[in-house]
Write a protein that holds these residues in place. Structure first.
Motif, PDB file in Angstrom:
ATOM      1  N   VAL A 142       8.675  -4.853   4.054  1.00  0.00           N
ATOM      2  CA  VAL A 142       7.301  -4.971   3.553  1.00  0.00           C
ATOM      3  C   VAL A 142       6.343  -4.969   4.736  1.00  0.00           C
ATOM      4  N   ILE A 143       5.385  -4.079   4.721  1.00  0.00           N
ATOM      5  CA  ILE A 143       4.370  -4.015   5.775  1.00  0.00           C
ATOM      6  C   ILE A 143       3.307  -5.071   5.502  1.00  0.00           C
ATOM      7  N   THR A 144       3.075  -5.949   6.493  1.00  0.00           N
ATOM      8  CA  THR A 144       2.118  -7.050   6.322  1.00  0.00           C
ATOM      9  C   THR A 144       0.826  -6.796   7.099  1.00  0.00           C
ATOM     10  N   ARG A 145       0.486  -5.548   7.224  1.00  0.00           N
ATOM     11  CA  ARG A 145      -0.742  -5.201   7.947  1.00  0.00           C
ATOM     12  C   ARG A 145      -1.979  -5.721   7.210  1.00  0.00           C
ATOM     13  N   HIS A 146      -1.987  -5.606   5.874  1.00  0.00           N
ATOM     14  CA  HIS A 146      -3.136  -6.032   5.082  1.00  0.00           C
ATOM     15  C   HIS A 146      -2.734  -7.227   4.219  1.00  0.00           C
ATOM     16  N   VAL A 147      -3.154  -8.395   4.672  1.00  0.00           N
ATOM     17  CA  VAL A 147      -2.813  -9.651   4.019  1.00  0.00           C
ATOM     18  C   VAL A 147      -4.105 -10.426   3.762  1.00  0.00           C
ATOM     19  N   GLU A 156       0.794  -1.225   0.000  1.00  0.00           N
ATOM     20  CA  GLU A 156       0.000   0.000   0.000  1.00  0.00           C
ATOM     21  C   GLU A 156       0.829   1.278   0.000  1.00  0.00           C
ATOM     22  N   ASP A 157       2.106   1.178   0.341  1.00  0.00           N
ATOM     23  CA  ASP A 157       2.930   2.384   0.402  1.00  0.00           C
ATOM     24  C   ASP A 157       4.202   2.175  -0.408  1.00  0.00           C
ATOM     25  N   GLU A 158       4.859   3.254  -0.728  1.00  0.00           N
ATOM     26  CA  GLU A 158       6.041   3.191  -1.577  1.00  0.00           C
ATOM     27  C   GLU A 158       7.163   2.409  -0.907  1.00  0.00           C
ATOM     28  N   ALA A 159       7.280   2.507   0.416  1.00  0.00           N
ATOM     29  CA  ALA A 159       8.322   1.766   1.120  1.00  0.00           C
ATOM     30  C   ALA A 159       8.136   0.256   0.938  1.00  0.00           C
ATOM     31  N   SER A 160       6.896  -0.213   1.043  1.00  0.00           N
ATOM     32  CA  SER A 160       6.630  -1.641   0.855  1.00  0.00           C
ATOM     33  C   SER A 160       6.873  -2.065  -0.590  1.00  0.00           C
ATOM     34  N   ARG A 161       6.461  -1.222  -1.515  1.00  0.00           N
ATOM     35  CA  ARG A 161       6.673  -1.556  -2.928  1.00  0.00           C
ATOM     36  C   ARG A 161       8.164  -1.645  -3.246  1.00  0.00           C
ATOM     37  N   SER A 162       8.962  -0.795  -2.644  1.00  0.00           N
ATOM     38  CA  SER A 162      10.406  -0.825  -2.879  1.00  0.00           C
ATOM     39  C   SER A 162      11.073  -2.001  -2.179  1.00  0.00           C
TER      40      SER A 162
END
Length: 413
Positions: A349-354, A285-291
């Motif tokens: 990678v943020i795994t808040r929404h899985v 959901e955010d650029e940090a996770s996408r990177s």
């Protein structure tokens, strides 16, 4: 022009319908769901992986399965409750161990050939399925796993597949976001990934444009062959008052884990067992996770997990094998190791929404798909692809279409 029924609207059924309709046949596909690819073909690992062609019929897998039986989070889990179906399947699985090398090599050959069909069909029909042709990296955490992979590589090479050994430093050059310590890896640059659900629906739409009929929401109640005609009875929306009956010249059974039941009605024995696999789709959901998410697809040998990047904002992780009959429950203790793997290997990678998912892979005991004729002259099968349905489906669809209606090799591509 033959009137042909295809039973099953997953990847094998839809590719079979497409292969037949483009040869000029009258095709009707039956599926109990509202849309194509709503069961096992919904959210798999995404890998089109000739490099994962190794069949499971070897003693180390048996020993690992026994060791893991008491661990709920194990990569392979067997419910010890006996059933005749499960016992017969495992007996035949062990009987196929002598064919381990031959079947691994043959599966690799089939997977390589299947690529040409799948990509040519997608290009011809303009099917967008988030394809990434960036290869697959197999990662090994210890010497024993890596040495076994060296032996497997020789079997894959005999089938025509080249994969390169890589050092831990080379692994990080291939996929810089990967964290952790590894013994080594193997990289197959010819492998790729894509969204099986998007591809199957795109190809189904193409088959409909070519004239195929898709009878969704139709649960097949009975199938019978009198040797000349096929008789099918199905319920629409599972309502007895909406019973639909039709006759065809031929039938192709592509019903996944339901193929065993249908085959029994037709006088055939197709010993498919439902092997449950799990996946999670991580929303980036955010650029940090996408990177921080990988672009290159991975297979972790120790955990038996695979990963694929699907478009810019989805990351799929899938794997494990559970022998528990037709149980489709999504168990938290089986999903948790997938989330933990993401946190360990890709901590940014943020795994808040899985989004969790589980599907039943249709596996034959020898790990080879059932592709060919049944006992009746107008009955055919294209089923039992196990964990490689996405990888092999285009080839086996063309193969069964060629059995029904032989044509020059290149006309269906």
């Amino acid at each position: 022009m033959n009137q042909i029924a295809v039973i099953g609207g997953g990847i094998t059924g839809v590719t079979t319908a497409y292969a037949l309709i483009t040869r000029g046949h009258d095709v009707t596909l039956y599926d109990r769901n509202r849309y194509a690819a709503m069961e096992t073909s919904f959210a798999n690992g995404g890998q089109l992986s000739a490099s994962n062609a190794e069949v499971w019929n070897h003693w180390p897998m048996i020993f690992k399965g026994l060791k893991w039986m008491l661990r709920n989070d194990a990569p392979l889990l067997v419910n010890p409750k006996p059933s005749w179906h499960k016992l017969s399947w495992f007996f035949e699985f062990m009987a196929a161990i002598p064919q381990y090398e031959k079947n691994t090599t043959e599966t690799a050959r089939m997977a390589i050939e299947a690529r040409d069909y799948l990509f040519s069909w997608a290009e011809r029909e303009n099917v967008d399925f988030d394809v990434k042709r960036k290869g697959i990296l197999h990662i090994y955490r210890n010497r024993a796993g890596y040495r076994h992979a060296e032996k497997v590589s020789r079997l894959l090479a005999a089938g025509g597949l080249e994969r390169q050994p890589v050092t831990p430093e080379e692994m990080r050059a291939i996929e810089p976001t990967l964290a952790g310590n590894y013994y080594g890896g193997f990289f197959t640059d010819s492998d790729s990934t894509g969204d099986i659900h998007k591809f199957t629906n795109g190809l189904a739409a193409a088959a409909e444009r070519h004239g195929a009929r898709f009878r969704y929401n139709h649960s097949v109640e009975s199938v019978r062959s009198d040797g000349r005609r096929i008789h099918i009875a199905a319920y629409e929306n599972d309502l007895p008052e909406d019973r639909h009956a039709a006759t065809f010249d031929q039938v192709v059974v592509c019903a996944g884990t339901g193929s065993r039941h249908i085959a029994a009605q037709l006088g055939d024995r197709v010993n498919v067992y439902p092997v449950k696999g799990y996946s999670i789709t991580v929303d980036l959901e955010d650029e940090a996770s996408r990177s921080a998410a990988p672009e290159v697809s991975l297979l972790d040998d120790e955990t038996k997990l695979v990963s694929s990047r699907l478009g810019p904002d989805r990351f799929r992780v899938a794997g494990t094998a559970e022998f528990n009959g037709f149980n489709r429950d999504i168990r938290a203790d089986r999903i948790e190791p997938l989330v933990d793997w993401v946190n360990q290997c890709f901590p940014g990678v943020i795994t808040r929404h899985v989004v969790p998912w589980a599907g039943l892979r249709p596996m034959m005991p020898n790990m080879m798909p059932k592709v060919g004729r049944g006992r009746a002259p107008n009955v055919f099968y294209n089923t039992g692809h196990g964990h490689l349905g996405w990888t092999l489906s285009a080839l086996t669809a063309d193969t069964i279409a060629n059995v029904i209606d032989p044509q020059p090799v290149d006309t269906a591509r």
